[in-house]
Write a protein that holds these residues in place. Structure first.
Motif, PDB file in Angstrom:
ATOM      1  N   LEU A 197      20.255  27.607  35.262  1.00 11.81           N
ATOM      2  CA  LEU A 197      19.659  26.275  35.267  1.00 11.81           C
ATOM      3  C   LEU A 197      20.676  25.163  35.478  1.00 11.81           C
ATOM      4  CD1 LEU A 197      17.344  26.616  32.115  1.00 11.81           C
ATOM      5  CD2 LEU A 197      16.583  26.570  34.506  1.00 11.81           C
ATOM      6  N   PHE A 198      21.931  25.445  35.170  1.00 15.63           N
ATOM      7  CA  PHE A 198      22.930  24.379  35.077  1.00 15.63           C
ATOM      8  C   PHE A 198      23.830  24.273  36.309  1.00 15.63           C
ATOM      9  CE2 PHE A 198      22.010  26.085  30.821  1.00 15.63           C
ATOM     10  CZ  PHE A 198      21.266  25.003  30.357  1.00 15.63           C
ATOM     11  N   ALA A 199      23.493  24.988  37.358  1.00 17.65           N
ATOM     12  CA  ALA A 199      24.316  24.972  38.579  1.00 17.65           C
ATOM     13  C   ALA A 199      23.934  23.786  39.451  1.00 17.65           C
ATOM     14  CB  ALA A 199      24.157  26.288  39.336  1.00 17.65           C
ATOM     15  N   ASP A 200      24.172  22.574  38.935  1.00 23.71           N
ATOM     16  CA  ASP A 200      23.899  21.374  39.738  1.00 23.71           C
ATOM     17  C   ASP A 200      24.918  20.294  39.376  1.00 23.71           C
ATOM     18  OD1 ASP A 200      21.812  20.943  37.251  1.00 23.71           O
ATOM     19  OD2 ASP A 200      22.548  19.033  38.049  1.00 23.71           O
ATOM     20  N   PRO A 201      25.208  19.394  40.299  1.00 20.44           N
ATOM     21  CA  PRO A 201      26.312  18.447  40.107  1.00 20.44           C
ATOM     22  C   PRO A 201      26.085  17.449  38.982  1.00 20.44           C
ATOM     23  CG  PRO A 201      25.133  17.982  42.144  1.00 20.44           C
ATOM     24  CD  PRO A 201      24.638  19.297  41.647  1.00 20.44           C
ATOM     25  N   SER A 202      24.856  16.985  38.783  1.00 21.55           N
ATOM     26  CA  SER A 202      24.635  15.983  37.738  1.00 21.55           C
ATOM     27  C   SER A 202      24.860  16.571  36.353  1.00 21.55           C
ATOM     28  CB  SER A 202      23.224  15.389  37.854  1.00 21.55           C
ATOM     29  OG  SER A 202      22.241  16.395  37.706  1.00 21.55           O
ATOM     30  N   THR A 203      24.403  17.804  36.137  1.00 23.57           N
ATOM     31  CA  THR A 203      24.641  18.457  34.852  1.00 23.57           C
ATOM     32  C   THR A 203      26.129  18.688  34.639  1.00 23.57           C
ATOM     33  OG1 THR A 203      22.496  19.569  34.896  1.00 23.57           O
ATOM     34  CG2 THR A 203      24.172  20.509  33.456  1.00 23.57           C
ATOM     35  N   LEU A 204      26.801  19.126  35.693  1.00 21.95           N
ATOM     36  CA  LEU A 204      28.231  19.437  35.584  1.00 21.95           C
ATOM     37  C   LEU A 204      29.040  18.186  35.243  1.00 21.95           C
ATOM     38  CD1 LEU A 204      30.329  21.683  35.858  1.00 21.95           C
ATOM     39  CD2 LEU A 204      30.398  21.244  38.309  1.00 21.95           C
ATOM     40  N   SER A 205      28.812  17.094  35.957  1.00 24.96           N
ATOM     41  CA  SER A 205      29.585  15.880  35.707  1.00 24.96           C
ATOM     42  C   SER A 205      29.228  15.258  34.367  1.00 24.96           C
ATOM     43  CB  SER A 205      29.374  14.873  36.838  1.00 24.96           C
ATOM     44  OG  SER A 205      28.009  14.535  36.973  1.00 24.96           O
ATOM     45  N   GLY A 206      27.937  15.226  34.027  1.00 23.54           N
ATOM     46  CA  GLY A 206      27.517  14.637  32.753  1.00 23.54           C
ATOM     47  C   GLY A 206      28.037  15.420  31.564  1.00 23.54           C
ATOM     48  N   PHE A 207      27.966  16.742  31.652  1.00 25.03           N
ATOM     49  CA  PHE A 207      28.445  17.593  30.562  1.00 25.03           C
ATOM     50  C   PHE A 207      29.955  17.452  30.404  1.00 25.03           C
ATOM     51  CE2 PHE A 207      29.928  21.758  28.959  1.00 25.03           C
ATOM     52  CZ  PHE A 207      29.157  21.879  27.812  1.00 25.03           C
ATOM     53  N   ALA A 208      30.686  17.459  31.518  1.00 21.75           N
ATOM     54  CA  ALA A 208      32.146  17.354  31.454  1.00 21.75           C
ATOM     55  C   ALA A 208      32.564  16.058  30.766  1.00 21.75           C
ATOM     56  CB  ALA A 208      32.734  17.443  32.857  1.00 21.75           C
ATOM     57  N   ALA A 209      31.936  14.946  31.126  1.00 22.60           N
ATOM     58  CA  ALA A 209      32.268  13.664  30.508  1.00 22.60           C
ATOM     59  C   ALA A 209      31.926  13.667  29.020  1.00 22.60           C
ATOM     60  CB  ALA A 209      31.535  12.532  31.223  1.00 22.60           C
ATOM     61  N   ALA A 210      30.782  14.252  28.678  1.00 22.56           N
ATOM     62  CA  ALA A 210      30.340  14.253  27.283  1.00 22.56           C
ATOM     63  C   ALA A 210      31.260  15.081  26.397  1.00 22.56           C
ATOM     64  CB  ALA A 210      28.906  14.772  27.192  1.00 22.56           C
ATOM     65  N   VAL A 211      31.616  16.270  26.848  1.00 23.82           N
ATOM     66  CA  VAL A 211      32.422  17.136  25.972  1.00 23.82           C
ATOM     67  C   VAL A 211      33.886  16.689  25.936  1.00 23.82           C
ATOM     68  CG1 VAL A 211      30.847  19.077  26.253  1.00 23.82           C
ATOM     69  CG2 VAL A 211      32.838  18.907  27.761  1.00 23.82           C
ATOM     70  N   GLU A 212      34.350  16.025  26.995  1.00 23.72           N
ATOM     71  CA  GLU A 212      35.699  15.455  26.919  1.00 23.72           C
ATOM     72  C   GLU A 212      35.716  14.344  25.868  1.00 23.72           C
ATOM     73  OE1 GLU A 212      39.140  15.022  30.025  1.00 23.72           O
ATOM     74  OE2 GLU A 212      37.590  13.549  30.481  1.00 23.72           O
TER      75      GLU A 212
END
Length: 306
Positions: free
Chosen positions: A13-28
């Motif tokens: 489900l998570f193989a998309d750019p918006s999830t990837l960028s949003g998650f990366a910013a959040a967990v950083e």
């Protein structure tokens, strides 16, 4: 101090750019130390080899973003976190092109790359890619030789081995980290442990029972010392892909299944046994980007208490 990493959104489900960028910013922002990608080329409908996690290959793996492309995306989406492969199936790749790709990620991330290499478990993937299944350990050894030589920065890179020949050439796409990014190796066969102790920077470990985990770490340290290397310089990163439950799971199911507290307690015990870093991938539990981030936050909060 325990370092805490996460599996980057990359499959299912998570193989998309918006999830990837949003998650990366959040967990950083939460304070995680690292993000890691895996390597899956296909999911055979009738696999010849058993899935190492037991049971069928997770359906989520049928949609799997390329690891190098994902790392390049993450290099732009983050500023501080380390970016790693857990693990890249090294024998799938030409070592010269692998050297270029990984050096490029290290350059684009300004020196934040950690390289985890494995041999994979699926002979179906090897056949589809056109690489022999037999001799994959020797193939990995020569890949490591090529990477070290190409990344050495010598005025003329040249290699002649059993599998690859590189003519005298100028190769100036070099990683920022010198002499190279850290290289961790996955697996726990005797040959793998010997290879780690002899030439790697650490072990890309998996969630073994804690006594077995401690034994493997001690074996790697002994091999490194016998090879004249400093065992304290080696790292261990332990990965777990839990199915996170609301109710407590039986103790023998942990850490593969259990609550956030149960899985975190296992990871803290792994740290006490010698793991320097833990890596949690919750993509097989979460069903939305919001749940993925919430689980990450809960794990970080629980592990930080320990």
């Amino acid at each position: 101090m325990l370092k805490i990493g996460l599996g980057a959104p990359q499959y299912g489900l998570f193989a998309d750019p918006s999830t990837l960028s949003g998650f990366a910013a959040a967990v950083e922002a939460i304070g995680f130390d690292s993000l890691w990608v895996g390597d899956r080329a296909l999911v055979p409908t009738q696999p010849r080899d058993p899935y190492p996690g037991g049971g069928p290959v997770p359906e989520e793996y049928r949609n799997f973003l390329d690891p190098i492309a994902t790392l390049s995306f993450l290099a732009h989406a983050t500023r501080r976190m380390r970016l790693g492969t857990s693990t890249l199936n090294a024998p799938f790749y030409s070592p010269l092109l692998l050297a270029r790709s990984l050096a490029s990620v290290d350059i684009l991330s300004e020196g934040r790359l950690d390289i985890g290499f494995g041999l994979g478990w699926s002979s179906d993937e090897y056949e589809a890619i056109g690489v022999p299944w037999r001799g994959r350990g020797a193939r990995l050894e020569e890949i490591l030789d090529v990477l070290e030589h190409v990344w050495s920065g010598s005025s003329s890179a040249e290699h002649k081995g059993a599998l690859w020949t590189i003519p005298s050439a100028h190769i100036e796409t070099l990683p920022v980290q010198r002499p190279r990014p850290p290289v961790l190796l996955g697996g726990f066969t005797p040959a793998t442990l010997e290879r780690i102790g002899r030439r790697a920077d650490g072990w890309a470990g998996v969630a073994l029972p804690v006594p077995q985990l401690a034994y493997v770490i001690s074996q790697i340290r002994q091999i490194a010392e016998a090879a004249g290397r400093d065992p304290d310089a080696l790292r261990t990163v332990v990965r777990v892909n839990p199915v996170v439950t609301a109710e407590a799971a039986p103790s023998d199911a942990v850490p593969h299944r259990g609550t956030v507290v149960q899985v975190s307690d296992y990871l803290l015990a792994a740290h006490a046994a010698g793991a320097d870093e833990v890596l949690i991938d919750v993509q097989q539990t979460a069903r939305s980007a919001e749940e993925l981030t919430d689980l990450a936050h809960r794990f970080h909060e629980q592990l930080s208490k320990g």
